[in-house]
Design a protein around this motif. Structure first.
Motif, PDB file in Angstrom:
ATOM      1  N   SER A   1       0.906  -1.568   0.042  1.00 55.89           N
ATOM      2  CA  SER A   1      -0.269  -0.080   0.268  1.00 55.89           C
ATOM      3  C   SER A   1       0.369   1.221   0.003  1.00 55.89           C
ATOM      4  CB  SER A   1      -0.838  -0.192   1.313  1.00 55.89           C
ATOM      5  OG  SER A   1      -2.231   0.784   1.087  1.00 55.89           O
ATOM      6  N   PRO A   2       0.444   2.392  -0.477  1.00 57.64           N
ATOM      7  CA  PRO A   2      -0.792   2.739  -1.269  1.00 57.64           C
ATOM      8  C   PRO A   2      -0.286   1.566  -2.954  1.00 57.64           C
ATOM      9  CG  PRO A   2       0.821   4.914  -1.298  1.00 57.64           C
ATOM     10  CD  PRO A   2       1.565   3.708  -0.883  1.00 57.64           C
ATOM     11  N   VAL A   3      -1.908   1.266  -2.994  1.00 56.71           N
ATOM     12  CA  VAL A   3      -1.751   1.065  -5.000  1.00 56.71           C
ATOM     13  C   VAL A   3      -2.798   0.911  -4.715  1.00 56.71           C
ATOM     14  CG1 VAL A   3       0.127   0.112  -4.624  1.00 56.71           C
ATOM     15  CG2 VAL A   3      -1.925  -1.422  -4.044  1.00 56.71           C
ATOM     16  N   ALA A   4      -2.740   1.317  -6.063  1.00 59.10           N
ATOM     17  CA  ALA A   4      -5.023   1.092  -7.079  1.00 59.10           C
ATOM     18  C   ALA A   4      -4.652   1.399  -8.730  1.00 59.10           C
ATOM     19  CB  ALA A   4      -4.604   3.001  -6.731  1.00 59.10           C
ATOM     20  N   THR A   5      -5.438   0.259  -8.668  1.00 61.80           N
ATOM     21  CA  THR A   5      -6.027   0.020 -10.228  1.00 61.80           C
ATOM     22  C   THR A   5      -7.365  -0.626 -10.219  1.00 61.80           C
ATOM     23  OG1 THR A   5      -5.318  -1.259 -11.747  1.00 61.80           O
ATOM     24  CG2 THR A   5      -5.371  -2.786  -9.755  1.00 61.80           C
ATOM     25  N   ARG A   6      -7.800  -0.215 -11.627  1.00 61.12           N
ATOM     26  CA  ARG A   6      -9.048  -0.687 -12.258  1.00 61.12           C
ATOM     27  C   ARG A   6      -8.714  -1.986 -12.740  1.00 61.12           C
ATOM     28  NH1 ARG A   6      -9.640   1.858 -17.006  1.00 61.12           N
ATOM     29  NH2 ARG A   6      -8.509   3.134 -17.099  1.00 61.12           N
ATOM     30  N   LEU A   7      -9.486  -2.796 -12.801  1.00 62.36           N
ATOM     31  CA  LEU A   7      -9.846  -3.816 -13.946  1.00 62.36           C
ATOM     32  C   LEU A   7      -9.962  -3.762 -15.388  1.00 62.36           C
ATOM     33  CD1 LEU A   7     -10.403  -6.765 -11.325  1.00 62.36           C
ATOM     34  CD2 LEU A   7      -8.925  -6.439 -12.167  1.00 62.36           C
ATOM     35  N   GLY A   8      -9.257  -4.247 -16.319  1.00 62.05           N
ATOM     36  CA  GLY A   8      -9.836  -3.720 -17.631  1.00 62.05           C
ATOM     37  C   GLY A   8     -10.551  -5.630 -17.499  1.00 62.05           C
ATOM     38  N   ALA A   9     -10.414  -5.757 -19.286  1.00 59.55           N
ATOM     39  CA  ALA A   9     -10.492  -6.780 -19.574  1.00 59.55           C
ATOM     40  C   ALA A   9      -9.848  -8.012 -19.110  1.00 59.55           C
ATOM     41  CB  ALA A   9     -11.160  -6.646 -21.545  1.00 59.55           C
ATOM     42  N   PHE A  10     -10.549  -9.257 -19.527  1.00 61.04           N
ATOM     43  CA  PHE A  10      -9.704 -10.197 -18.978  1.00 61.04           C
ATOM     44  C   PHE A  10      -9.806 -11.466 -20.271  1.00 61.04           C
ATOM     45  CE2 PHE A  10      -8.099  -8.776 -15.729  1.00 61.04           C
ATOM     46  CZ  PHE A  10      -6.833  -9.429 -15.370  1.00 61.04           C
ATOM     47  N   THR A  11      -9.677 -12.001 -21.497  1.00 61.83           N
ATOM     48  CA  THR A  11      -9.622 -12.960 -21.999  1.00 61.83           C
ATOM     49  C   THR A  11      -9.240 -14.321 -22.260  1.00 61.83           C
ATOM     50  OG1 THR A  11      -8.490 -11.248 -23.887  1.00 61.83           O
ATOM     51  CG2 THR A  11     -10.381 -10.409 -23.778  1.00 61.83           C
ATOM     52  N   ASN A  12      -8.983 -15.225 -23.429  1.00 59.49           N
ATOM     53  CA  ASN A  12      -9.071 -16.111 -23.890  1.00 59.49           C
ATOM     54  C   ASN A  12      -8.176 -16.323 -24.837  1.00 59.49           C
ATOM     55  OD1 ASN A  12     -10.026 -17.759 -21.744  1.00 59.49           O
ATOM     56  ND2 ASN A  12     -12.018 -17.306 -23.372  1.00 59.49           N
ATOM     57  N   ASP A  13      -7.124 -16.741 -24.637  1.00 60.22           N
ATOM     58  CA  ASP A  13      -5.781 -16.721 -25.531  1.00 60.22           C
ATOM     59  C   ASP A  13      -6.538 -18.037 -27.025  1.00 60.22           C
ATOM     60  OD1 ASP A  13      -3.810 -17.048 -27.790  1.00 60.22           O
ATOM     61  OD2 ASP A  13      -2.752 -17.999 -26.803  1.00 60.22           O
ATOM     62  N   ALA A  14      -7.010 -16.950 -28.336  1.00 62.86           N
ATOM     63  CA  ALA A  14      -7.623 -17.906 -28.956  1.00 62.86           C
ATOM     64  C   ALA A  14      -6.613 -19.154 -29.341  1.00 62.86           C
ATOM     65  CB  ALA A  14      -7.874 -17.575 -30.224  1.00 62.86           C
ATOM     66  N   ALA A  15      -5.161 -19.033 -29.297  1.00 63.28           N
ATOM     67  CA  ALA A  15      -4.513 -20.353 -29.681  1.00 63.28           C
ATOM     68  C   ALA A  15      -5.029 -20.893 -28.750  1.00 63.28           C
ATOM     69  CB  ALA A  15      -2.892 -19.910 -29.897  1.00 63.28           C
ATOM     70  N   ASP A  16      -5.506 -20.781 -27.643  1.00 64.07           N
ATOM     71  CA  ASP A  16      -5.448 -22.287 -27.255  1.00 64.07           C
ATOM     72  C   ASP A  16      -7.019 -22.623 -26.466  1.00 64.07           C
ATOM     73  OD1 ASP A  16      -4.301 -24.569 -25.408  1.00 64.07           O
ATOM     74  OD2 ASP A  16      -4.261 -23.084 -23.484  1.00 64.07           O
ATOM     75  N   GLY A  17      -8.017 -22.491 -27.337  1.00 64.76           N
ATOM     76  CA  GLY A  17      -9.075 -22.361 -27.374  1.00 64.76           C
ATOM     77  C   GLY A  17     -10.191 -21.670 -26.151  1.00 64.76           C
ATOM     78  N   ASP A  18     -10.638 -21.514 -26.187  1.00 65.13           N
ATOM     79  CA  ASP A  18     -12.134 -21.075 -25.623  1.00 65.13           C
ATOM     80  C   ASP A  18     -12.074 -20.765 -23.834  1.00 65.13           C
ATOM     81  OD1 ASP A  18     -13.764 -22.799 -25.346  1.00 65.13           O
ATOM     82  OD2 ASP A  18     -15.073 -21.922 -26.248  1.00 65.13           O
ATOM     83  N   HIS A  19     -11.230 -21.891 -23.401  1.00 62.36           N
ATOM     84  CA  HIS A  19     -11.123 -22.196 -21.650  1.00 62.36           C
ATOM     85  C   HIS A  19     -12.634 -21.684 -21.556  1.00 62.36           C
ATOM     86  CE1 HIS A  19      -7.040 -21.871 -22.055  1.00 62.36           C
ATOM     87  NE2 HIS A  19      -6.850 -20.453 -22.844  1.00 62.36           N
ATOM     88  N   SER A  20     -13.762 -21.657 -21.913  1.00 65.50           N
ATOM     89  CA  SER A  20     -15.416 -22.581 -21.326  1.00 65.50           C
ATOM     90  C   SER A  20     -15.308 -23.247 -20.323  1.00 65.50           C
ATOM     91  CB  SER A  20     -16.310 -22.041 -22.358  1.00 65.50           C
ATOM     92  OG  SER A  20     -15.889 -23.548 -23.178  1.00 65.50           O
ATOM     93  N   SER A  21     -13.955 -24.427 -20.575  1.00 65.63           N
ATOM     94  CA  SER A  21     -14.413 -25.619 -19.830  1.00 65.63           C
ATOM     95  C   SER A  21     -13.493 -25.906 -19.678  1.00 65.63           C
ATOM     96  CB  SER A  21     -15.458 -26.283 -20.676  1.00 65.63           C
ATOM     97  OG  SER A  21     -14.845 -27.244 -20.943  1.00 65.63           O
ATOM     98  N   VAL A  22     -13.279 -26.721 -18.434  1.00 66.06           N
ATOM     99  CA  VAL A  22     -11.589 -27.725 -18.557  1.00 66.06           C
ATOM    100  C   VAL A  22     -11.669 -29.283 -18.410  1.00 66.06           C
ATOM    101  CG1 VAL A  22     -10.265 -28.318 -16.658  1.00 66.06           C
ATOM    102  CG2 VAL A  22     -10.763 -25.854 -17.228  1.00 66.06           C
TER     103      VAL A  22
END
Length: 185
Positions: free
Chosen positions: A40-61
């Protein structure tokens, strides 16, 4: 007639063997939260988190004949984002109007519920930006092992229980990186 009975008995068993399970909700790690509070002190906001298309959609394991789905959104990239949101919020490091943005790409997401020793690996690229300037861009990977059973009825629940712990380990490696902590200051 005997063959028909066998088929009728086999169909429900086969259907049960190929079920879908949901990963447990993420539970924030006390050690990870403490690491954020210590920086502390640190402050951030979250942006987009996506899947690497080369390794699939990561919708299931895949877990043997079963598949594990994320309880958050429709992919494990969103699970990772939700885990970060929990820990950053509790650690006092999340601010929606922060000038620093943390985003990421889930590169690998694998749980192998082998007989004897099971393994799990998660890899993600984390990017920190201030405006258009990239302040941090690094790939972090977490791998872990645990004892697994021959019986799927034991091995699959154990693998699903281990999944949030692998995510905790991944985030711990991110927070332990001094360059990351400096980037979100």
């Amino acid at each position: 007639m005997f063959a028909l009975r066998r088929i009728l008995l086999f169909v429900p068993v086969a259907a049960l063997a190929a079920c879908s399970v949901v990963a447990p909700p993420y539970s924030a790690s006390v050690d990870n939260i403490q690491a954020l509070k210590n920086a502390s002190p640190v402050a951030t906001r979250l942006g987009a988190f996506t899947n690497d298309a080369a390794d699939g959609d990561h919708s299931s394991v895949q877990l043997r004949a079963n598949s594990m789905r994320s309880p958050v959104g429709d992919s494990f990239a969103q699970y990772l984002s939700s885990a970060l949101q929990q820990e950053l919020t509790i650690g006092g490091a999340l601010s929606p109007d922060a000038k620093v943005e943390l985003s990421g790409v889930l590169l690998k997401n694998n749980v192998d519920a082998n007989i004897g020793t099971a393994t799990g690996t998660i890899s993600a690229r984390f990017i920190v930006k201030r405006g258009a300037e990239v302040r941090y861009d690094s790939v972090k990977t977490a791998t872990t092992q645990w004892d697994s059973s021959f019986a799927a009825a034991i091995a699959i629940p154990r693998a699903t229980q281990e999944y949030p712990l692998i995510v905790q380990k991944l985030l711990a490696s991110l927070y332990a990186d001094p360059a990351f902590m400096q980037a979100i200051h």
